[in-house]
Design a protein around this motif. Structure first.
Motif, PDB file in Angstrom:
ATOM      1  N   ASP A  65       0.832  -1.208   0.000  1.00 48.56           N
ATOM      2  CA  ASP A  65       0.000   0.000   0.000  1.00 48.56           C
ATOM      3  C   ASP A  65       0.864   1.254   0.000  1.00 48.56           C
ATOM      4  OD1 ASP A  65      -2.285  -1.500   0.074  1.00 48.56           O
ATOM      5  OD2 ASP A  65      -2.340  -1.553   2.274  1.00 48.56           O
ATOM      6  N   ALA A  66       0.566   2.172  -0.907  1.00 42.55           N
ATOM      7  CA  ALA A  66       1.330   3.427  -0.955  1.00 42.55           C
ATOM      8  C   ALA A  66       0.978   4.270   0.273  1.00 42.55           C
ATOM      9  CB  ALA A  66       0.988   4.192  -2.227  1.00 42.55           C
ATOM     10  N   PRO A  67       1.956   5.034   0.783  1.00 43.69           N
ATOM     11  CA  PRO A  67       1.650   5.897   1.929  1.00 43.69           C
ATOM     12  C   PRO A  67       0.748   7.062   1.533  1.00 43.69           C
ATOM     13  CG  PRO A  67       3.880   6.299   1.138  1.00 43.69           C
ATOM     14  CD  PRO A  67       3.350   5.133   0.350  1.00 43.69           C
ATOM     15  N   GLU A  68      -0.005   7.556   2.531  1.00 43.74           N
ATOM     16  CA  GLU A  68      -0.798   8.785   2.311  1.00 43.74           C
ATOM     17  C   GLU A  68      -0.003  10.015   2.739  1.00 43.74           C
ATOM     18  OE1 GLU A  68      -5.145   7.310   3.545  1.00 43.74           O
ATOM     19  OE2 GLU A  68      -3.493   6.493   4.709  1.00 43.74           O
TER      20      GLU A  68
ATOM     21  N   VAL B  44      15.830  13.570   6.506  1.00 42.14           N
ATOM     22  CA  VAL B  44      17.237  13.366   6.109  1.00 42.14           C
ATOM     23  C   VAL B  44      18.023  14.642   6.411  1.00 42.14           C
ATOM     24  CG1 VAL B  44      16.508  11.740   4.308  1.00 42.14           C
ATOM     25  CG2 VAL B  44      16.826  14.163   3.732  1.00 42.14           C
ATOM     26  N   PRO B  45      19.356  14.620   6.324  1.00 38.81           N
ATOM     27  CA  PRO B  45      20.126  15.846   6.583  1.00 38.81           C
ATOM     28  C   PRO B  45      19.649  17.008   5.700  1.00 38.81           C
ATOM     29  CG  PRO B  45      21.582  13.952   6.457  1.00 38.81           C
ATOM     30  CD  PRO B  45      20.217  13.465   6.052  1.00 38.81           C
ATOM     31  N   PRO B  46      19.784  18.250   6.189  1.00 36.69           N
ATOM     32  CA  PRO B  46      19.248  19.402   5.450  1.00 36.69           C
ATOM     33  C   PRO B  46      19.710  19.458   3.995  1.00 36.69           C
ATOM     34  CG  PRO B  46      19.973  20.077   7.623  1.00 36.69           C
ATOM     35  CD  PRO B  46      20.365  18.643   7.487  1.00 36.69           C
ATOM     36  N   SER B  47      20.983  19.154   3.724  1.00 38.59           N
ATOM     37  CA  SER B  47      21.476  19.299   2.345  1.00 38.59           C
ATOM     38  C   SER B  47      20.844  18.262   1.418  1.00 38.59           C
ATOM     39  CB  SER B  47      23.005  19.164   2.295  1.00 38.59           C
ATOM     40  OG  SER B  47      23.386  17.918   2.834  1.00 38.59           O
ATOM     41  N   ALA B  48      20.397  17.125   1.982  1.00 43.90           N
ATOM     42  CA  ALA B  48      19.772  16.083   1.161  1.00 43.90           C
ATOM     43  C   ALA B  48      18.274  16.322   1.003  1.00 43.90           C
ATOM     44  CB  ALA B  48      20.012  14.699   1.798  1.00 43.90           C
ATOM     45  N   ALA B  49      17.698  17.144   1.879  1.00 40.77           N
ATOM     46  CA  ALA B  49      16.230  17.268   1.926  1.00 40.77           C
ATOM     47  C   ALA B  49      15.605  17.788   0.623  1.00 40.77           C
ATOM     48  CB  ALA B  49      15.812  18.129   3.118  1.00 40.77           C
ATOM     49  N   PRO B  50      16.169  18.830  -0.052  1.00 34.50           N
ATOM     50  CA  PRO B  50      15.497  19.303  -1.277  1.00 34.50           C
ATOM     51  C   PRO B  50      15.322  18.178  -2.303  1.00 34.50           C
ATOM     52  CG  PRO B  50      17.150  20.901  -0.570  1.00 34.50           C
ATOM     53  CD  PRO B  50      17.329  19.676   0.299  1.00 34.50           C
ATOM     54  N   ALA B  51      16.374  17.396  -2.554  1.00 33.44           N
ATOM     55  CA  ALA B  51      16.280  16.337  -3.567  1.00 33.44           C
ATOM     56  C   ALA B  51      15.373  15.206  -3.091  1.00 33.44           C
ATOM     57  CB  ALA B  51      17.679  15.793  -3.890  1.00 33.44           C
ATOM     58  N   VAL B  52      15.433  14.861  -1.801  1.00 34.62           N
ATOM     59  CA  VAL B  52      14.623  13.735  -1.314  1.00 34.62           C
ATOM     60  C   VAL B  52      13.136  14.120  -1.295  1.00 34.62           C
ATOM     61  CG1 VAL B  52      14.242  12.141   0.615  1.00 34.62           C
ATOM     62  CG2 VAL B  52      16.569  12.759  -0.039  1.00 34.62           C
ATOM     63  N   VAL B  53      12.833  15.379  -0.961  1.00 30.28           N
ATOM     64  CA  VAL B  53      11.432  15.837  -1.012  1.00 30.28           C
ATOM     65  C   VAL B  53      10.938  15.794  -2.460  1.00 30.28           C
ATOM     66  CG1 VAL B  53       9.967  17.897  -0.814  1.00 30.28           C
ATOM     67  CG2 VAL B  53      11.402  17.189   1.111  1.00 30.28           C
ATOM     68  N   ALA B  54      11.745  16.313  -3.379  1.00 27.01           N
ATOM     69  CA  ALA B  54      11.335  16.316  -4.794  1.00 27.01           C
ATOM     70  C   ALA B  54      11.117  14.876  -5.270  1.00 27.01           C
ATOM     71  CB  ALA B  54      12.385  17.017  -5.654  1.00 27.01           C
ATOM     72  N   ALA B  55      12.029  13.974  -4.879  1.00 26.82           N
ATOM     73  CA  ALA B  55      11.901  12.567  -5.298  1.00 26.82           C
ATOM     74  C   ALA B  55      10.633  11.945  -4.706  1.00 26.82           C
ATOM     75  CB  ALA B  55      13.133  11.774  -4.874  1.00 26.82           C
ATOM     76  N   ALA B  56      10.332  12.272  -3.440  1.00 27.19           N
ATOM     77  CA  ALA B  56       9.144  11.682  -2.789  1.00 27.19           C
ATOM     78  C   ALA B  56       7.859  12.168  -3.463  1.00 27.19           C
ATOM     79  CB  ALA B  56       9.133  12.032  -1.300  1.00 27.19           C
TER      80      ALA B  56
ATOM     81  N   GLY C 150       7.517  12.787  -6.525  1.00 25.25           N
ATOM     82  CA  GLY C 150       7.381  12.024  -7.771  1.00 25.25           C
ATOM     83  C   GLY C 150       7.061  10.558  -7.517  1.00 25.25           C
ATOM     84  N   ARG C 151       7.700   9.993  -6.496  1.00 26.61           N
ATOM     85  CA  ARG C 151       7.557   8.550  -6.230  1.00 26.61           C
ATOM     86  C   ARG C 151       6.168   8.211  -5.690  1.00 26.61           C
ATOM     87  NH1 ARG C 151      11.645   6.411  -1.620  1.00 26.61           N
ATOM     88  NH2 ARG C 151      10.697   4.411  -1.100  1.00 26.61           N
ATOM     89  N   TYR C 152       5.576   9.132  -4.924  1.00 28.79           N
ATOM     90  CA  TYR C 152       4.251   8.888  -4.327  1.00 28.79           C
ATOM     91  C   TYR C 152       3.288   9.969  -4.814  1.00 28.79           C
ATOM     92  CZ  TYR C 152       7.193   6.112  -1.228  1.00 28.79           C
ATOM     93  OH  TYR C 152       8.098   5.212  -0.725  1.00 28.79           O
ATOM     94  N   PRO C 153       2.751   9.826  -6.030  1.00 27.40           N
ATOM     95  CA  PRO C 153       1.985  10.921  -6.639  1.00 27.40           C
ATOM     96  C   PRO C 153       0.656  11.229  -5.937  1.00 27.40           C
ATOM     97  CG  PRO C 153       2.115   9.011  -8.111  1.00 27.40           C
ATOM     98  CD  PRO C 153       2.973   8.704  -6.939  1.00 27.40           C
TER      99      PRO C 153
END
Ligand SMILES: NC(=O)c1ccc[n+]([C@@H]2O[C@H](COP(=O)([O-])OP(=O)(O)OC[C@H]3O[C@@H](n4cnc5c(N)ncnc54)[C@H](O)[C@@H]3O)[C@@H](O)[C@H]2O)c1
Ligand SMILES: O=C(O)C(=O)C[C@]1(C(=O)O)C=C[C@@H](O)C=C1
Length: 350
Positions: free
Chosen positions: A55-58, A64-76, A78-81
Protein backbone atom coordinates in the motif's frame (compact mmCIF):
# COMPACT_ATOMS: atom_id res chain seq x y z
CA UNK A 1 -11.85 11.15 14.01
CA UNK A 2 -10.49 9.85 10.67
CA UNK A 3 -8.05 6.95 10.67
CA UNK A 4 -4.43 8.09 10.96
CA UNK A 5 -2.78 8.42 7.54
CA UNK A 6 -0.56 5.54 6.40
CA UNK A 7 2.80 7.19 6.98
CA UNK A 8 6.22 6.55 5.50
CA UNK A 9 9.37 8.11 6.96
CA UNK A 10 12.49 8.61 4.82
CA UNK A 11 15.56 9.01 7.05
CA UNK A 12 15.82 6.90 10.20
CA UNK A 13 18.17 9.03 12.31
CA UNK A 14 17.42 10.89 15.53
CA UNK A 15 14.39 12.79 14.24
CA UNK A 16 12.96 10.19 11.82
CA UNK A 17 13.18 7.38 14.39
CA UNK A 18 11.78 9.61 17.17
CA UNK A 19 8.79 10.47 14.94
CA UNK A 20 8.33 6.81 14.04
CA UNK A 21 8.32 5.71 17.68
CA UNK A 22 5.99 8.54 18.71
CA UNK A 23 3.49 7.98 15.87
CA UNK A 24 3.53 4.17 16.19
CA UNK A 25 2.82 4.57 19.92
CA UNK A 26 -0.31 6.52 18.93
CA UNK A 27 -1.47 3.60 16.79
CA UNK A 28 -0.32 4.99 13.42
CA UNK A 29 0.69 2.59 10.66
CA UNK A 30 4.30 3.70 10.10
CA UNK A 31 6.97 2.45 7.71
CA UNK A 32 10.54 3.73 7.68
CA UNK A 33 13.55 3.57 5.37
CA UNK A 34 17.10 4.88 5.33
CA UNK A 35 19.81 4.67 2.68
CA UNK A 36 22.13 3.40 5.40
CA UNK A 37 21.09 -0.25 5.98
CA UNK A 38 22.33 -0.23 9.60
CA UNK A 39 20.33 2.89 10.48
CA UNK A 40 17.28 1.37 8.80
CA UNK A 41 17.62 -1.95 10.65
CA UNK A 42 18.12 -0.18 13.98
CA UNK A 43 15.04 2.01 13.50
CA UNK A 44 12.87 -0.95 12.60
CA UNK A 45 14.17 -2.93 15.58
CA UNK A 46 13.33 -0.15 18.08
CA UNK A 47 9.74 0.21 16.89
CA UNK A 48 10.14 3.31 14.68
CA UNK A 49 8.29 1.68 11.78
CA UNK A 50 8.19 -1.41 9.59
CA UNK A 51 9.27 -2.17 6.04
CA UNK A 52 7.07 -0.66 3.30
CA UNK A 53 4.38 -3.03 2.01
CA UNK A 54 2.21 -2.92 -1.11
CA UNK A 55 0.00 0.00 0.00
CA UNK A 56 1.33 3.43 -0.95
CA UNK A 57 1.65 5.90 1.93
CA UNK A 58 -0.80 8.79 2.31
CA UNK A 59 1.78 10.89 4.15
CA UNK A 60 5.56 10.92 3.64
CA UNK A 61 7.86 12.52 6.22
CA UNK A 62 11.38 13.29 4.99
CA UNK A 63 13.87 13.33 7.88
CA UNK A 64 17.24 13.37 6.11
CA UNK A 65 20.13 15.85 6.58
CA UNK A 66 19.25 19.40 5.45
CA UNK A 67 21.48 19.30 2.34
CA UNK A 68 19.77 16.08 1.16
CA UNK A 69 16.23 17.27 1.93
CA UNK A 70 15.50 19.30 -1.28
CA UNK A 71 16.28 16.34 -3.57
CA UNK A 72 14.62 13.74 -1.31
CA UNK A 73 11.43 15.84 -1.01
CA UNK A 74 11.34 16.32 -4.79
CA UNK A 75 11.90 12.57 -5.30
CA UNK A 76 9.14 11.68 -2.79
CA UNK A 77 6.64 13.95 -4.56
CA UNK A 78 7.38 12.02 -7.77
CA UNK A 79 7.56 8.55 -6.23
CA UNK A 80 4.25 8.89 -4.33
CA UNK A 81 1.98 10.92 -6.64
CA UNK A 82 -1.06 10.60 -4.32
CA UNK A 83 0.74 11.37 -1.06
CA UNK A 84 1.21 14.57 0.90
CA UNK A 85 4.90 15.16 1.64
CA UNK A 86 6.48 17.02 4.54
CA UNK A 87 10.04 17.29 5.79
CA UNK A 88 11.55 18.26 9.13
CA UNK A 89 14.72 20.06 8.07
CA UNK A 90 15.94 23.01 10.11
CA UNK A 91 15.93 25.42 7.12
CA UNK A 92 12.75 25.75 5.06
CA UNK A 93 13.07 28.16 2.07
CA UNK A 94 15.47 26.04 -0.10
CA UNK A 95 13.22 23.00 0.32
CA UNK A 96 10.07 24.98 -0.52
CA UNK A 97 11.89 26.15 -3.69
CA UNK A 98 12.79 22.55 -4.63
CA UNK A 99 9.18 21.43 -4.08
CA UNK A 100 7.89 24.34 -6.17
CA UNK A 101 10.25 23.35 -9.00
CA UNK A 102 8.55 19.92 -9.23
CA UNK A 103 5.18 21.56 -9.93
CA UNK A 104 3.66 19.53 -7.07
CA UNK A 105 4.01 22.03 -4.23
CA UNK A 106 0.25 21.82 -3.54
CA UNK A 107 1.11 18.46 -1.88
CA UNK A 108 4.16 19.75 0.04
CA UNK A 109 4.06 21.35 3.50
CA UNK A 110 7.34 22.22 5.25
CA UNK A 111 7.69 21.23 8.92
CA UNK A 112 10.22 22.03 11.61
CA UNK A 113 9.86 20.47 15.05
CA UNK A 114 11.74 22.77 17.45
CA UNK A 115 13.14 19.94 19.49
CA UNK A 116 16.19 17.80 19.14
CA UNK A 117 19.29 16.60 20.88
CA UNK A 118 22.99 17.19 20.56
CA UNK A 119 23.43 13.58 19.37
CA UNK A 120 22.57 12.10 15.97
CA UNK A 121 21.25 8.71 14.89
CA UNK A 122 18.41 6.42 15.86
CA UNK A 123 20.11 5.31 19.09
CA UNK A 124 19.16 8.67 20.64
CA UNK A 125 15.54 8.46 19.46
CA UNK A 126 12.75 9.29 21.93
CA UNK A 127 9.06 9.00 21.10
CA UNK A 128 8.17 11.98 23.28
CA UNK A 129 10.97 14.24 22.00
CA UNK A 130 8.53 16.74 20.47
CA UNK A 131 5.88 16.82 23.18
CA UNK A 132 4.83 20.38 24.12
CA UNK A 133 7.49 21.87 21.82
CA UNK A 134 6.75 24.26 18.95
CA UNK A 135 6.24 22.57 15.57
CA UNK A 136 6.47 25.05 12.69
CA UNK A 137 4.37 24.47 9.56
CA UNK A 138 5.32 26.30 6.35
CA UNK A 139 2.41 25.63 3.97
CA UNK A 140 3.85 27.71 1.11
CA UNK A 141 1.61 26.75 -1.85
CA UNK A 142 -0.02 23.69 -0.27
CA UNK A 143 -3.75 22.98 -0.28
CA UNK A 144 -5.76 23.26 2.93
CA UNK A 145 -6.24 19.46 2.82
CA UNK A 146 -2.49 18.89 2.68
CA UNK A 147 -1.92 21.28 5.60
CA UNK A 148 -4.66 19.57 7.62
CA UNK A 149 -3.10 16.15 6.97
CA UNK A 150 0.42 17.21 7.98
CA UNK A 151 -0.99 19.02 11.05
CA UNK A 152 -2.17 15.68 12.39
CA UNK A 153 1.45 14.76 13.18
CA UNK A 154 2.16 17.64 15.61
CA UNK A 155 -1.38 17.39 16.95
CA UNK A 156 -1.10 13.71 17.89
CA UNK A 157 2.40 14.28 19.29
CA UNK A 158 1.00 17.15 21.42
CA UNK A 159 3.16 19.87 19.89
CA UNK A 160 2.41 23.56 19.80
CA UNK A 161 1.65 24.21 16.08
CA UNK A 162 2.92 27.51 14.63
CA UNK A 163 2.31 28.47 10.97
CA UNK A 164 4.87 30.69 9.20
CA UNK A 165 6.24 31.71 5.81
CA UNK A 166 9.39 29.72 5.02
CA UNK A 167 11.59 32.84 4.75
CA UNK A 168 10.26 34.29 8.04
CA UNK A 169 10.96 30.93 9.67
CA UNK A 170 14.55 30.91 8.39
CA UNK A 171 15.18 34.45 9.66
CA UNK A 172 13.80 33.60 13.12
CA UNK A 173 15.63 30.30 13.58
CA UNK A 174 18.93 31.95 12.63
CA UNK A 175 18.53 33.80 15.97
CA UNK A 176 16.82 31.22 18.18
CA UNK A 177 18.71 28.13 17.03
CA UNK A 178 21.52 28.55 14.50
CA UNK A 179 23.52 31.44 16.02
CA UNK A 180 23.21 29.90 19.54
CA UNK A 181 24.99 26.78 18.21
CA UNK A 182 27.80 28.94 16.79
CA UNK A 183 28.10 30.90 20.04
CA UNK A 184 28.12 27.74 22.21
CA UNK A 185 30.84 26.17 20.05
CA UNK A 186 32.91 29.39 20.15
CA UNK A 187 32.71 29.56 23.97
CA UNK A 188 33.72 25.88 24.22
CA UNK A 189 36.54 26.29 21.68
CA UNK A 190 37.99 29.14 23.79
CA UNK A 191 38.74 26.54 26.51
CA UNK A 192 41.44 25.19 24.17
CA UNK A 193 44.35 27.01 25.84
CA UNK A 194 43.46 25.63 29.31
CA UNK A 195 44.87 22.40 30.73
CA UNK A 196 42.50 19.74 32.09
CA UNK A 197 42.82 20.91 35.73
CA UNK A 198 41.73 24.41 34.78
CA UNK A 199 38.81 23.16 32.70
CA UNK A 200 37.73 21.11 35.76
CA UNK A 201 37.05 24.38 37.62
CA UNK A 202 33.91 24.72 35.47
CA UNK A 203 30.73 25.51 37.34
CA UNK A 204 27.16 25.28 36.14
CA UNK A 205 27.41 28.46 34.05
CA UNK A 206 29.79 26.95 31.51
CA UNK A 207 27.76 23.74 31.37
CA UNK A 208 24.55 25.70 30.71
CA UNK A 209 26.13 27.72 27.91
CA UNK A 210 27.92 24.81 26.18
CA UNK A 211 25.52 21.81 26.22
CA UNK A 212 24.94 22.04 22.47
CA UNK A 213 28.67 22.47 21.80
CA UNK A 214 28.71 18.64 21.90
CA UNK A 215 26.76 18.53 18.60
CA UNK A 216 28.32 16.86 15.57
CA UNK A 217 29.25 19.40 12.86
CA UNK A 218 27.60 17.73 9.82
CA UNK A 219 24.03 18.94 10.31
CA UNK A 220 25.19 22.41 11.41
CA UNK A 221 27.47 22.87 8.40
CA UNK A 222 24.47 22.07 6.17
CA UNK A 223 22.27 24.50 8.12
CA UNK A 224 24.87 27.28 7.93
CA UNK A 225 25.26 26.86 4.17
CA UNK A 226 21.50 26.79 3.57
CA UNK A 227 20.68 29.70 5.92
CA UNK A 228 23.92 31.64 5.34
CA UNK A 229 22.42 35.09 4.79
CA UNK A 230 20.29 35.11 7.94
CA UNK A 231 23.01 33.45 10.02
CA UNK A 232 25.67 35.96 8.93
CA UNK A 233 23.38 38.88 9.71
CA UNK A 234 22.76 37.47 13.21
CA UNK A 235 26.45 36.77 13.82
CA UNK A 236 27.13 40.37 12.74
CA UNK A 237 24.90 41.66 15.54
CA UNK A 238 26.57 39.38 18.09
CA UNK A 239 30.07 40.38 16.92
CA UNK A 240 29.13 44.09 17.07
CA UNK A 241 27.99 43.65 20.67
CA UNK A 242 31.18 41.78 21.62
CA UNK A 243 33.32 44.44 19.93
CA UNK A 244 31.47 47.20 21.80
CA UNK A 245 32.45 45.48 25.05
CA UNK A 246 36.04 44.90 23.95
CA UNK A 247 36.59 48.45 22.64
CA UNK A 248 34.71 50.38 25.37
CA UNK A 249 36.57 52.92 27.52
CA UNK A 250 34.56 51.59 30.46
CA UNK A 251 34.15 47.84 29.93
CA UNK A 252 31.88 47.62 32.97
CA UNK A 253 29.46 50.15 31.51
CA UNK A 254 29.40 48.42 28.12
CA UNK A 255 28.86 45.04 29.74
CA UNK A 256 26.08 46.42 31.94
CA UNK A 257 24.27 47.55 28.81
CA UNK A 258 24.74 44.14 27.14
CA UNK A 259 23.65 42.20 30.22
CA UNK A 260 20.62 44.45 30.75
CA UNK A 261 19.49 43.88 27.16
CA UNK A 262 20.16 40.15 27.52
CA UNK A 263 18.15 39.97 30.76
CA UNK A 264 15.21 41.62 29.04
CA UNK A 265 15.31 39.22 26.08
CA UNK A 266 15.96 36.05 28.06
CA UNK A 267 12.81 36.73 30.08
CA UNK A 268 10.88 36.43 26.80
CA UNK A 269 12.04 32.81 26.20
CA UNK A 270 9.28 30.38 27.18
CA UNK A 271 9.99 27.69 29.77
CA UNK A 272 11.75 24.44 28.98
CA UNK A 273 8.60 22.68 27.82
CA UNK A 274 7.84 25.45 25.34
CA UNK A 275 4.93 26.86 27.33
CA UNK A 276 4.93 29.57 29.97
CA UNK A 277 7.95 29.61 32.29
CA UNK A 278 7.60 27.00 35.02
CA UNK A 279 7.55 28.30 38.53
CA UNK A 280 9.52 25.58 40.31
CA UNK A 281 11.53 26.09 43.47
CA UNK A 282 15.12 24.79 43.37
CA UNK A 283 16.28 22.95 46.49
CA UNK A 284 20.04 22.39 46.33
CA UNK A 285 21.38 19.58 48.51
CA UNK A 286 25.00 18.69 49.30
CA UNK A 287 25.46 15.04 48.33
CA UNK A 288 28.58 13.04 49.37
CA UNK A 289 30.37 11.47 46.39
CA UNK A 290 29.89 7.85 47.49
CA UNK A 291 27.81 5.09 45.85
CA UNK A 292 24.09 5.12 46.58
CA UNK A 293 23.81 8.68 47.97
CA UNK A 294 21.69 10.01 45.10
CA UNK A 295 19.34 7.04 45.44
CA UNK A 296 19.03 7.77 49.20
CA UNK A 297 18.25 11.43 48.50
CA UNK A 298 15.56 10.55 45.96
CA UNK A 299 13.98 7.92 48.20
CA UNK A 300 13.85 10.39 51.14
CA UNK A 301 12.19 12.84 48.74
CA UNK A 302 9.67 10.21 47.66
CA UNK A 303 8.89 9.36 51.30
CA UNK A 304 7.52 12.91 51.81
CA UNK A 305 5.43 12.51 48.64
CA UNK A 306 7.16 15.41 46.85
CA UNK A 307 7.36 15.08 43.08
CA UNK A 308 10.70 16.04 41.51
CA UNK A 309 9.83 18.14 38.43
CA UNK A 310 13.45 18.38 37.27
CA UNK A 311 16.91 17.60 38.62
CA UNK A 312 20.45 18.83 37.99
CA UNK A 313 23.71 17.45 39.31
CA UNK A 314 26.90 19.48 39.57
CA UNK A 315 30.09 17.76 40.54
CA UNK A 316 33.76 18.58 40.07
CA UNK A 317 36.07 15.56 39.91
CA UNK A 318 38.33 16.60 42.82
CA UNK A 319 35.50 17.34 45.22
CA UNK A 320 34.26 14.83 47.83
CA UNK A 321 30.71 16.19 47.48
CA UNK A 322 28.42 17.26 44.66
CA UNK A 323 25.47 19.61 44.46
CA UNK A 324 22.15 18.11 43.48
CA UNK A 325 19.31 20.52 42.79
CA UNK A 326 15.76 19.19 42.98
CA UNK A 327 13.13 21.39 41.32
CA UNK A 328 9.79 21.07 43.08
CA UNK A 329 6.43 22.83 43.24
CA UNK A 330 6.84 25.98 45.39
CA UNK A 331 4.09 24.83 47.79
CA UNK A 332 6.05 21.64 48.59
CA UNK A 333 9.56 23.10 48.98
CA UNK A 334 9.32 23.85 52.74
CA UNK A 335 8.06 20.30 53.53
CA UNK A 336 10.85 18.81 51.47
CA UNK A 337 13.58 20.91 53.08
CA UNK A 338 12.31 20.07 56.59
CA UNK A 339 12.11 16.34 55.81
CA UNK A 340 15.56 16.23 54.21
CA UNK A 341 17.13 18.11 57.14
CA UNK A 342 15.52 15.60 59.55
CA UNK A 343 17.23 12.85 57.57
CA UNK A 344 20.59 14.65 58.00
CA UNK A 345 20.93 16.23 54.56
CA UNK A 346 22.62 19.62 54.30
CA UNK A 347 20.67 22.11 52.18
CA UNK A 348 23.05 24.40 50.27
CA UNK A 349 20.44 26.76 48.85
CA UNK A 350 16.74 27.04 48.23
N1 LIG B 1 18.90 16.89 15.44
C1 LIG B 1 18.09 17.89 15.78
O1 LIG B 1 18.24 18.44 16.87
C2 LIG B 1 17.02 18.31 14.82
C3 LIG B 1 15.88 18.94 15.31
C4 LIG B 1 14.85 19.30 14.43
C5 LIG B 1 15.00 19.04 13.06
N2 LIG B 1 16.14 18.44 12.61
C6 LIG B 1 16.24 18.16 11.18
O2 LIG B 1 15.90 16.80 11.01
C7 LIG B 1 16.62 16.23 9.92
C8 LIG B 1 17.27 14.94 10.39
O3 LIG B 1 18.16 15.24 11.44
P1 LIG B 1 18.68 14.09 12.42
O4 LIG B 1 19.22 14.78 13.63
O5 LIG B 1 17.67 13.03 12.56
O6 LIG B 1 19.90 13.54 11.57
P2 LIG B 1 20.57 12.09 11.66
O7 LIG B 1 21.95 12.25 11.10
O8 LIG B 1 20.41 11.51 13.02
O9 LIG B 1 19.68 11.21 10.64
C9 LIG B 1 19.60 11.47 9.27
C10 LIG B 1 19.39 10.12 8.58
O10 LIG B 1 19.10 10.34 7.21
C11 LIG B 1 19.71 9.30 6.45
N3 LIG B 1 19.81 9.72 5.06
C12 LIG B 1 20.66 10.61 4.50
N4 LIG B 1 20.38 10.76 3.19
C13 LIG B 1 19.33 9.94 2.92
C14 LIG B 1 18.60 9.65 1.74
N5 LIG B 1 18.90 10.25 0.59
N6 LIG B 1 17.59 8.75 1.82
C15 LIG B 1 17.30 8.12 2.99
N7 LIG B 1 17.97 8.37 4.14
C16 LIG B 1 18.97 9.27 4.10
C17 LIG B 1 21.04 9.08 7.15
O11 LIG B 1 21.58 7.81 6.83
C18 LIG B 1 20.62 9.21 8.61
O12 LIG B 1 20.26 7.95 9.17
C19 LIG B 1 17.61 17.29 9.46
O13 LIG B 1 17.15 17.87 8.26
C20 LIG B 1 17.62 18.30 10.59
O14 LIG B 1 17.85 19.63 10.11
C21 LIG B 1 17.13 18.04 13.45
O1 LIG C 1 18.13 20.86 21.99
C1 LIG C 1 18.99 20.71 21.13
O2 LIG C 1 19.96 19.98 21.33
C2 LIG C 1 18.87 21.40 19.85
O3 LIG C 1 19.85 21.89 19.39
C3 LIG C 1 17.58 21.40 19.18
C4 LIG C 1 17.37 22.43 18.08
C5 LIG C 1 17.39 23.83 18.69
O4 LIG C 1 16.59 24.09 19.57
O5 LIG C 1 18.21 24.67 18.28
C6 LIG C 1 18.40 22.28 17.04
C7 LIG C 1 18.14 22.26 15.73
C8 LIG C 1 16.81 21.96 15.24
O6 LIG C 1 16.56 22.46 14.00
C9 LIG C 1 15.76 22.22 16.22
C10 LIG C 1 16.02 22.22 17.53
Amino acid sequence: MQNPPRTHIVGAGLIGASLGIGLAAEGWDVTIEDNDPEAQALARSIGAGGAPGDDAPELVIVAVPPSAAPAVVAAALGRYPEAVVTDVASVKAPIADAAAATGASSRYVGSHPMAGREISGGLGAQGDLFKARPWVLCPNGATAEAVALVSRVPEVLQCDVVTMEASAHDAAVARVSHAPQVAASAVAAALGILDADDVALAGQGLRDVTRIAGSLPGMWADIARMNRTHLIETLGHIIDDLEDVREADDIGEALTDLIDRGRFEVARIPGKHGGASRDWTPVTVIVPDTPGQLLRLLSHTAEVGVNVEDISIEHSPRQPVGLTTLYVLPARAADLIAALERQGWEIAAS
